[in-house]
Design a protein around this motif. Structure first.
Motif, short mmCIF file in Angstrom:
data_model
loop_
_atom_site.label_atom_id
_atom_site.label_comp_id
_atom_site.label_asym_id
_atom_site.label_seq_id
_atom_site.Cartn_x
_atom_site.Cartn_y
_atom_site.Cartn_z
N ALA A 140 0.96 -1.13 0.16
CA ALA A 140 -0.03 0.01 -0.06
C ALA A 140 0.76 1.22 -0.01
CB ALA A 140 -0.78 0.02 1.16
N LEU A 141 0.52 2.28 -0.82
CA LEU A 141 1.42 3.11 -1.04
C LEU A 141 0.44 4.66 -0.80
CD1 LEU A 141 2.63 1.29 -3.63
CD2 LEU A 141 4.51 2.76 -2.65
N PHE A 142 0.73 5.64 -0.09
CA PHE A 142 -0.03 6.69 -0.01
C PHE A 142 0.63 7.90 0.12
CE2 PHE A 142 0.69 5.62 4.21
CZ PHE A 142 0.71 6.65 5.13
N VAL A 165 3.44 -1.06 3.80
CA VAL A 165 3.04 0.17 3.63
C VAL A 165 4.08 1.21 3.29
CG1 VAL A 165 1.41 2.10 4.54
CG2 VAL A 165 1.12 -0.31 4.74
N TYR A 166 4.05 2.39 2.51
CA TYR A 166 4.96 3.30 2.46
C TYR A 166 4.28 4.56 2.30
CZ TYR A 166 8.52 -0.42 1.24
OH TYR A 166 9.44 -1.31 1.45
N CYS A 167 4.85 5.67 2.76
CA CYS A 167 4.12 6.94 2.64
C CYS A 167 5.14 7.80 2.00
CB CYS A 167 4.04 7.49 4.09
SG CYS A 167 3.19 9.38 4.15
N LEU A 168 4.54 8.54 0.87
CA LEU A 168 5.26 9.44 0.04
C LEU A 168 5.21 11.00 0.47
CD1 LEU A 168 5.48 6.63 -1.40
CD2 LEU A 168 5.29 7.84 -3.65
N GLY A 169 5.00 11.16 1.73
CA GLY A 169 5.24 12.54 2.12
C GLY A 169 3.96 13.44 2.14
N ASP A 170 4.34 14.74 2.39
CA ASP A 170 3.39 15.75 2.70
C ASP A 170 2.20 15.54 3.66
OD1 ASP A 170 4.56 17.88 1.15
OD2 ASP A 170 2.96 17.99 -0.23
N LEU A 171 2.93 15.11 4.97
CA LEU A 171 2.12 14.88 6.17
C LEU A 171 1.40 16.18 6.59
CD1 LEU A 171 4.23 12.87 5.70
CD2 LEU A 171 4.16 12.52 8.59
N VAL A 172 1.78 17.47 6.32
CA VAL A 172 1.57 18.66 7.08
C VAL A 172 0.92 19.59 5.91
CG1 VAL A 172 3.11 18.31 9.10
CG2 VAL A 172 3.53 19.48 7.05
N GLY A 173 0.26 20.67 6.59
CA GLY A 173 0.13 21.95 5.80
C GLY A 173 -1.63 21.75 5.32
N TYR A 174 -2.48 22.94 5.50
CA TYR A 174 -3.70 22.97 4.88
C TYR A 174 -4.72 22.33 5.98
CZ TYR A 174 -1.12 23.80 0.69
OH TYR A 174 -0.21 24.22 -0.30
N PHE A 184 4.90 8.31 -6.88
CA PHE A 184 4.99 9.74 -6.58
C PHE A 184 3.61 10.13 -6.45
CE2 PHE A 184 5.16 9.19 -11.20
CZ PHE A 184 4.25 9.88 -11.61
N GLY A 185 3.77 11.42 -5.93
CA GLY A 185 2.53 12.08 -5.48
C GLY A 185 2.62 13.59 -5.94
N HIS A 186 2.27 14.55 -5.16
CA HIS A 186 2.58 15.92 -5.19
C HIS A 186 1.48 16.49 -6.10
CE1 HIS A 186 4.62 19.67 -5.08
NE2 HIS A 186 4.92 19.59 -6.39
N THR A 187 0.89 16.12 -7.10
CA THR A 187 -0.12 16.74 -8.01
C THR A 187 -1.47 16.56 -7.50
OG1 THR A 187 -0.57 14.98 -9.18
CG2 THR A 187 1.37 16.31 -10.04
N HIS A 188 -1.69 15.26 -6.56
CA HIS A 188 -2.89 14.90 -6.11
C HIS A 188 -4.08 14.58 -7.08
CE1 HIS A 188 -2.31 17.78 -1.97
NE2 HIS A 188 -1.31 17.44 -2.51
N LYS A 189 -3.45 14.31 -8.01
CA LYS A 189 -4.09 13.73 -9.21
C LYS A 189 -3.71 12.17 -9.76
CE LYS A 189 -5.29 18.28 -10.98
NZ LYS A 189 -5.64 19.18 -12.24
N ASN A 202 1.10 7.63 -10.26
CA ASN A 202 0.85 8.76 -9.49
C ASN A 202 -0.44 8.34 -8.52
OD1 ASN A 202 -0.41 11.29 -8.14
ND2 ASN A 202 0.87 12.35 -9.27
N LEU A 203 -0.09 8.47 -6.97
CA LEU A 203 -0.83 7.95 -6.10
C LEU A 203 -2.14 8.72 -5.55
CD1 LEU A 203 1.89 7.10 -3.56
CD2 LEU A 203 1.16 5.88 -5.50
N GLY A 204 -2.14 10.08 -6.13
CA GLY A 204 -3.37 10.70 -5.66
C GLY A 204 -3.11 11.31 -4.38
N SER A 205 -4.08 11.65 -3.75
CA SER A 205 -3.90 12.24 -2.28
C SER A 205 -5.11 11.68 -1.38
CB SER A 205 -4.27 13.70 -2.41
OG SER A 205 -4.21 14.23 -0.96
N VAL A 206 -4.45 11.43 -0.11
CA VAL A 206 -5.17 10.73 1.02
C VAL A 206 -6.25 12.09 1.56
CG1 VAL A 206 -5.17 10.20 3.46
CG2 VAL A 206 -3.90 8.79 1.79
N GLY A 207 -5.63 13.07 1.71
CA GLY A 207 -6.16 14.17 2.50
C GLY A 207 -6.75 15.37 1.82
N LYS A 208 -6.20 15.38 0.59
CA LYS A 208 -6.38 16.75 -0.27
C LYS A 208 -6.63 16.50 -1.87
CE LYS A 208 -5.24 21.76 0.10
NZ LYS A 208 -5.50 22.34 -1.09
#
Length: 257
Positions: A4-6, A31-40, A163-168, A189-195
């Motif tokens: 699982a990648l998020f 399970v691996y997390c590809l970052g941007d835990l914080v912000g918004y 990868f992530g970052h685009t949220h798409k 691209n994994l999309g986004s869990v929280g945004k």
């Protein structure tokens, strides 16, 4: 092996909690997390502590990088003056909320994770990045020119690049073989869990299955599963509205953008 990648939780604790509930039902091996835990949103500490508590291998997102260094910049590509002003409020609040312990954790996250599989007589390289292998905040959108995307993956020696970052979210398969021999590479691209930003307000993550039949020679041997899950959007949106964060971030959650 089921992986699982998020990515891109962005301090959205209700979304992260729903993600964990979903993953726990799916017999996942790692399970691996590809970052941007914080912000918004208002839960940068709670989100970071949930990741730490579970000892999930995690890389730094551009927002994590900025907050880890107590910076007023998140490396975000804001397009308008209004977006820049809203972003300044978000990073200021996040810097105020984050604990010293969690800031230190974010500061020391690795940039990339590489996982090498030895499948029969063949190696398969899985590369996990936030934006791209070249830059933490580079946007790799789905319409990226094939030649450019392929060059990035070849230079990074990545057979599968997540990868992530685009949220798409998206999956593209590219062939870098020559002399009539196939070598398929997969950009995911994994999309986004929280945004989320793809007009679907549900959280998104990816399940990747690697087994003895997985091969760079077989285009169809990599089939990432994009998982969408419901979470308490109103709780997350109301938390924004009850803080000094711009209300537009609450509407973004409701609308999936």
């Amino acid at each position: 092996m089921k992986i699982a990648l998020f990515s891109d939780i962005h301090a959205n604790l209700p979304a992260l909690e729903a993600f964990f509930r979903d993953v726990e039902k799916r017999n996942i091996d790692s399970v691996y997390c590809l970052g941007d835990l914080v912000g918004y949103n208002i839960w940068p500490n709670e989100v970071t502590e949930e990741i730490r508590k579970r000892q999930i291998p995690t890389i730094a997102g551009n927002y994590d990088y900025g907050i880890g260094r107590n910076s007023g910049e998140c490396g975000c590509a804001y397009k308008t003056d209004e977006e820049k002003a809203n972003g300044a409020v978000s990073i200021s609040l996040t810097n105020e909320l984050i604990s010293d312990r969690n800031r230190d954790y974010l500061k020391n996250l690795p940039a990339h994770i590489r996982v090498e599989f030895q499948l029969n007589d063949e190696k398969l390289n899985l590369l996990l990045v936030h934006g791209s292998p070249r830059k933490i905040n580079e946007y790799l959108f789905e319409d990226r020119a094939e030649k450019s995307l392929l060059r990035i993956m070849e230079d990074a020696n990545a057979d599968i690049m997540c990868f992530g970052h685009t949220h798409k979210p998206y999956h593209r398969t590219l062939n870098s073989g020559n002399s009539g021999k196939a070598h398929f590479r997969h950009a995911i691209n994994l999309g986004s869990v929280g945004k989320p930003k793809d007009n679907d307000n549900r959280g998104c993550y990816v399940i990747l299955e690697i087994n003895e039949n997985t091969s760079v020679l077989n285009k169809n041997s990599i089939k990432p599963q994009f998982v969408r899950f419901e979470y308490d959007i109103e709780k997350a949106a109301k938390a924004i509205e009850d803080s000094r964060l711009p209300n537009v971030y609450a509407e973004n959650l409701r609308n999936g953008y």
